[in-house]
Design an enzyme around this catalytic site. Structure first.
Site, PDB file in Angstrom:
ATOM      1  N   CYS A  70      37.753  46.663  49.218  1.00 17.76           N
ATOM      2  CA  CYS A  70      38.534  45.945  50.477  1.00 17.76           C
ATOM      3  C   CYS A  70      39.437  47.053  51.191  1.00 17.76           C
ATOM      4  O   CYS A  70      39.761  47.831  50.678  1.00 17.76           O
ATOM      5  CB  CYS A  70      39.359  44.522  50.105  1.00 17.76           C
ATOM      6  SG  CYS A  70      38.568  43.315  49.237  1.00 17.76           S
ATOM      7  N   ASP A  71      39.301  46.753  52.539  1.00 20.06           N
ATOM      8  CA  ASP A  71      40.233  47.589  53.361  1.00 20.06           C
ATOM      9  C   ASP A  71      40.741  46.566  54.519  1.00 20.06           C
ATOM     10  O   ASP A  71      39.965  45.892  55.338  1.00 20.06           O
ATOM     11  CB  ASP A  71      39.475  48.772  53.753  1.00 20.06           C
ATOM     12  CG  ASP A  71      40.597  49.646  54.508  1.00 20.06           C
ATOM     13  OD1 ASP A  71      41.029  50.494  53.450  1.00 20.06           O
ATOM     14  OD2 ASP A  71      40.391  49.998  55.642  1.00 20.06           O
ATOM     15  N   SER A  72      41.866  46.734  55.004  1.00 17.12           N
ATOM     16  CA  SER A  72      42.309  46.071  55.989  1.00 17.12           C
ATOM     17  C   SER A  72      43.147  47.047  57.273  1.00 17.12           C
ATOM     18  O   SER A  72      43.501  48.125  56.990  1.00 17.12           O
ATOM     19  CB  SER A  72      43.687  45.122  55.629  1.00 17.12           C
ATOM     20  OG  SER A  72      43.138  44.367  54.793  1.00 17.12           O
ATOM     21  N   GLY A 107      37.780  44.102  55.593  1.00 15.93           N
ATOM     22  CA  GLY A 107      36.522  44.236  55.059  1.00 15.93           C
ATOM     23  C   GLY A 107      36.319  43.995  53.647  1.00 15.93           C
ATOM     24  O   GLY A 107      37.256  44.461  52.869  1.00 15.93           O
TER      25      GLY A 107
END
Length: 197
Positions: A70-72, A107
């Site tokens: 995940c990435d924000s 994501g």
């Protein structure tokens, strides 16, 4: 279908807590993926690419597992904000964010090594920031909390004081959309409640 081990390709304690909260006990394996090598101006594409990079970096260390990356980032008035590098940057960002509405993009990439399938998705939540004083901004920056968060705030922490409302998925703002994860697991043929056994 039996459940493969669930691996979280992230050092984020918030993401780990979210998974534990819904009954998924992940194997935590931070990716140490070099995020600076990815230079994209579309926040949706950026978070998906970064999430995929994290998941794919650690995938060779595991067999027959589910690997979540995940990435924000926060998008505000055409700017993309990840984690601030230092206190002064967090203060400057909050001076730009206060009283405005940003979009928090996360994501999500789920690699299923059993079926040799990869799902790439993203979630967007609108965040309404309160108008806060310079003194409050400085006090918040001094806690150190903003330095660990995309967009310089933690909804589940002290930063929650400064968010008027959100539109969309709540857990997405914390770093992982639980409804999206449930759907991704379902799309791969898994029932999220099976992790409770």
């Amino acid at each position: 279908m039996g459940l493969p081990p669930f691996v979280l390709a992230s050092a984020s304690p918030a993401r780990r807590r979210l998974l534990q909260m819904v009954g998924i006990e992940p194997i935590v394996c931070p990716s140490r993926f070099d995020e600076d090598q990815i230079q994209l101006t579309d926040p949706k594409l950026l978070v998906e690419t970064l999430a995929q990079g994290k998941a794919e970096t650690i995938a060779p260390q595991f067999d027959n597992s589910l690997i979540l990356g995940c990435d924000s980032v926060l998008a505000l008035e055409g700017q993309i904000y990840g984690k601030p590098d230092h206190e002064a940057e967090a203060i400057e960002r909050w001076q730009q964010m206060r009283g405005k509405v940003g979009e928090l993009y996360t994501g999500h990439v789920l690699i299923d090594q059993v079926q040799n399938l990869t799902l790439v998705r993203n979630q967007i939540t609108r965040v309404y920031f309160a108008w806060i004083s310079d003194q409050q901004i400085t006090a918040y920056a001094k806690t150190g909390e903003p330095l660990n968060c995309a967009g310089s705030f933690a909804l589940e922490g002290r930063g929650g004081l400064f968010v008027e409302k959100i539109e969309g998925c709540h857990s997405n703002v914390i770093g992982l959309s639980l409804p999206l994860l449930r759907q991704m697991l379902s799309d791969l043929g898994y029932d999220a409640t099976a992790f409770w056994q």
